[in-house]
Design a protein around this motif. Sequence first.
Motif, PDB file in Angstrom:
ATOM      1  N   LYS A 213      -5.291  -1.193  -4.523  1.00  0.00           N
ATOM      2  CA  LYS A 213      -3.901  -1.634  -4.393  1.00  0.00           C
ATOM      3  C   LYS A 213      -3.761  -2.599  -3.237  1.00  0.00           C
ATOM      4  CE  LYS A 213       0.349  -1.952  -5.197  1.00  0.00           C
ATOM      5  NZ  LYS A 213       0.159  -3.352  -4.759  1.00  0.00           N
ATOM      6  N   THR A 214      -3.144  -3.731  -3.527  1.00  0.00           N
ATOM      7  CA  THR A 214      -2.891  -4.731  -2.499  1.00  0.00           C
ATOM      8  C   THR A 214      -1.611  -4.405  -1.736  1.00  0.00           C
ATOM      9  OG1 THR A 214      -1.734  -6.048  -4.153  1.00  0.00           O
ATOM     10  CG2 THR A 214      -4.041  -6.597  -3.739  1.00  0.00           C
TER      11      THR A 214
ATOM     12  N   THR B 210       1.110  -6.993   0.632  1.00  0.00           N
ATOM     13  CA  THR B 210       1.328  -8.313   1.223  1.00  0.00           C
ATOM     14  C   THR B 210       2.767  -8.484   1.696  1.00  0.00           C
ATOM     15  OG1 THR B 210      -0.306  -9.252  -0.311  1.00  0.00           O
ATOM     16  CG2 THR B 210       1.123 -10.791   0.856  1.00  0.00           C
TER      17      THR B 210
ATOM     18  N   THR C 137      -1.770  -8.204   5.268  1.00  0.00           N
ATOM     19  CA  THR C 137      -2.616  -8.168   4.083  1.00  0.00           C
ATOM     20  C   THR C 137      -3.393  -6.859   4.093  1.00  0.00           C
ATOM     21  OG1 THR C 137      -2.857 -10.569   3.939  1.00  0.00           O
ATOM     22  CG2 THR C 137      -4.536  -9.248   2.847  1.00  0.00           C
TER      23      THR C 137
ATOM     24  N   ASN D  62       0.836  -1.203   0.000  1.00  0.00           N
ATOM     25  CA  ASN D  62       0.000   0.000   0.000  1.00  0.00           C
ATOM     26  C   ASN D  62       0.869   1.251   0.000  1.00  0.00           C
ATOM     27  OD1 ASN D  62      -3.247  -0.420   1.645  1.00  0.00           O
ATOM     28  ND2 ASN D  62      -2.333  -1.504  -0.070  1.00  0.00           N
TER      29      ASN D  62
ATOM     30  N   THR E 260      -2.993  -7.700  -9.340  1.00  0.00           N
ATOM     31  CA  THR E 260      -2.900  -8.496  -8.118  1.00  0.00           C
ATOM     32  C   THR E 260      -4.247  -8.888  -7.531  1.00  0.00           C
ATOM     33  OG1 THR E 260      -2.640  -6.426  -6.896  1.00  0.00           O
ATOM     34  CG2 THR E 260      -0.619  -7.633  -7.468  1.00  0.00           C
ATOM     35  N   ILE E 261      -5.350  -8.375  -8.065  1.00  0.00           N
ATOM     36  CA  ILE E 261      -6.675  -8.821  -7.595  1.00  0.00           C
ATOM     37  C   ILE E 261      -7.483  -9.473  -8.729  1.00  0.00           C
ATOM     38  CG2 ILE E 261      -6.865  -7.279  -5.611  1.00  0.00           C
ATOM     39  CD1 ILE E 261      -8.554  -5.389  -7.293  1.00  0.00           C
TER      40      ILE E 261
ATOM     41  N   TRP F 165      -9.622 -12.202  -7.393  1.00  0.00           N
ATOM     42  CA  TRP F 165     -10.507 -11.850  -6.280  1.00  0.00           C
ATOM     43  C   TRP F 165     -11.517 -10.799  -6.733  1.00  0.00           C
ATOM     44  CZ3 TRP F 165     -10.035 -14.601  -1.818  1.00  0.00           C
ATOM     45  CH2 TRP F 165      -8.842 -15.308  -1.631  1.00  0.00           C
TER      46      TRP F 165
ATOM     47  N   SER G 130       2.193  -4.480  -8.828  1.00  0.00           N
ATOM     48  CA  SER G 130       2.938  -4.186  -7.592  1.00  0.00           C
ATOM     49  C   SER G 130       4.440  -4.344  -7.804  1.00  0.00           C
ATOM     50  CB  SER G 130       2.468  -5.082  -6.445  1.00  0.00           C
ATOM     51  OG  SER G 130       2.792  -4.512  -5.196  1.00  0.00           O
TER      52      SER G 130
ATOM     53  N   LYS H 236      -8.162 -12.811   2.964  1.00  0.00           N
ATOM     54  CA  LYS H 236      -8.667 -12.268   1.699  1.00  0.00           C
ATOM     55  C   LYS H 236     -10.102 -12.720   1.429  1.00  0.00           C
ATOM     56  CE  LYS H 236      -4.074 -12.002  -0.404  1.00  0.00           C
ATOM     57  NZ  LYS H 236      -3.153 -12.589  -1.414  1.00  0.00           N
TER      58      LYS H 236
ATOM     59  N   LEU I 162      -5.526  -3.810   1.600  1.00  0.00           N
ATOM     60  CA  LEU I 162      -6.193  -3.472   0.341  1.00  0.00           C
ATOM     61  C   LEU I 162      -6.803  -2.094   0.507  1.00  0.00           C
ATOM     62  CD1 LEU I 162      -6.934  -4.735  -2.483  1.00  0.00           C
ATOM     63  CD2 LEU I 162      -9.198  -5.157  -1.514  1.00  0.00           C
TER      64      LEU I 162
END
Length: 425
Positions: A372-373, A375, A380, A70, A356-357, A360, A268, A411, A382
């Motif tokens: 934006k993820t 990790t 975790t 992030n 990255t999603i 999901w 990312s 997630k 978002l």
Amino acid sequence: MKNKTFVNTFKALVISILLSSCGTTYQLKNDLNKHDKSSAFFNGFVLYNPATKKQIVNHNGAKYFTPASNTKLYTFYAAYRTFKDSVKSLAYYRTKDSLIIKGTADPSFLFGFDSSKVLNFLSNEKDSIYLIDTNIEDPAFGNGWSWDDYPYYYQPEKNLFPIYGNLLMYKWNLGEIKSYPTYLKKNITAMDSILLWRDLRQNNFYIKKNSKRNYEVPFLTNNELTVSLLSDTLGKPVTLIKPNTQHDFKYVYGQKYDSLYKQMLTVSDNFIAEQLMLQVGEEMVGKFNTKEAIKYAKENYLNDLPQDFKWVDGSGLSVYNKFTPENTVKLLEKMYHEIPREKLLNYFPVGGKSGTIKSWYANNGIPFVYAKTGTLSAVTSLSGYIITKKGTFLIFSYMNNNYLVSSSEIKKEMEIALIKIYNTY
């Protein structure tokens, strides 16, 4: 049993958030407080409506979290405010019989972007080419990075003249080794079994015979290697020279910044993020220095965020970064007001569609999450935007730290929450 308790308490939090639109503020706070006492991890969630300027939910919004990637939202904003068009890809000046060049921390050169402007400029040069032996004012690794992640693709070194993304890509193909760049093929040893992909302090690489995997391994950077790679790529010599007097450099401009921003946020990309912060430092304070770039950005671009925060690198690889969900929501709101919506959303990964999603927030093929993820181990995050079923545009930041279960469990529950928000507001 512990994992079941963990997931159940997480679900209780999700349910309390989703019921907040029809329950009382008192009941929501009560539910969240109960969750804090029974939870096995720490999380924060802020949901904000920029049209009404009201927070819908704020749970631990002013608390500090390790944000992981992030952090790239802050890097993006600093770069977006600093630069307007194309990247300075190469600095140069001419003498009677020489072309003197210097790196500009451009991450794009021979790294999946169109590098034709720089390549043509150097390839067509008739005079001798010399590279100035100078470096960034930073260590190659960022403060708080994991030193033992050095052989992994996501942690290349920072430097002044990146080439090939500072990565060696290689594979076993029909009984032989194929590599990119080819110059480093001589440094790869085929073995029956391997423990490491690269030595810690030397550019010695290893590949398992008959392996089907593709290896992407950072190489140790130095200016001697840079001139060797340039010479091999151009098919003519490039010579390293010591810095002399200050010169009035001109620039070759290459890639559009927008393409770097999209790549950085969508997949990312840590390398792009780090190099962008070096460029911000040079542009605003005259130093290829991340710390100076961050200091400038905090004082000039981000001085209206609700809380102070600790920001130490461009990518979020550092465990020393500490941000709050409230700050991240405020940052996203600034972007929302300063960047046209279509352009802004195009920079982000899209739920069920890209980046990255991609796996999901599919929502039956209807995109609704642009975020934006972040990790790391036991982290975790978002943060981004939701466009609800009713067309309401919402901003959110969801941060989770210090859990013991798999990140996929976190997630899954985040996905449940955001889909419910999509259907509710």
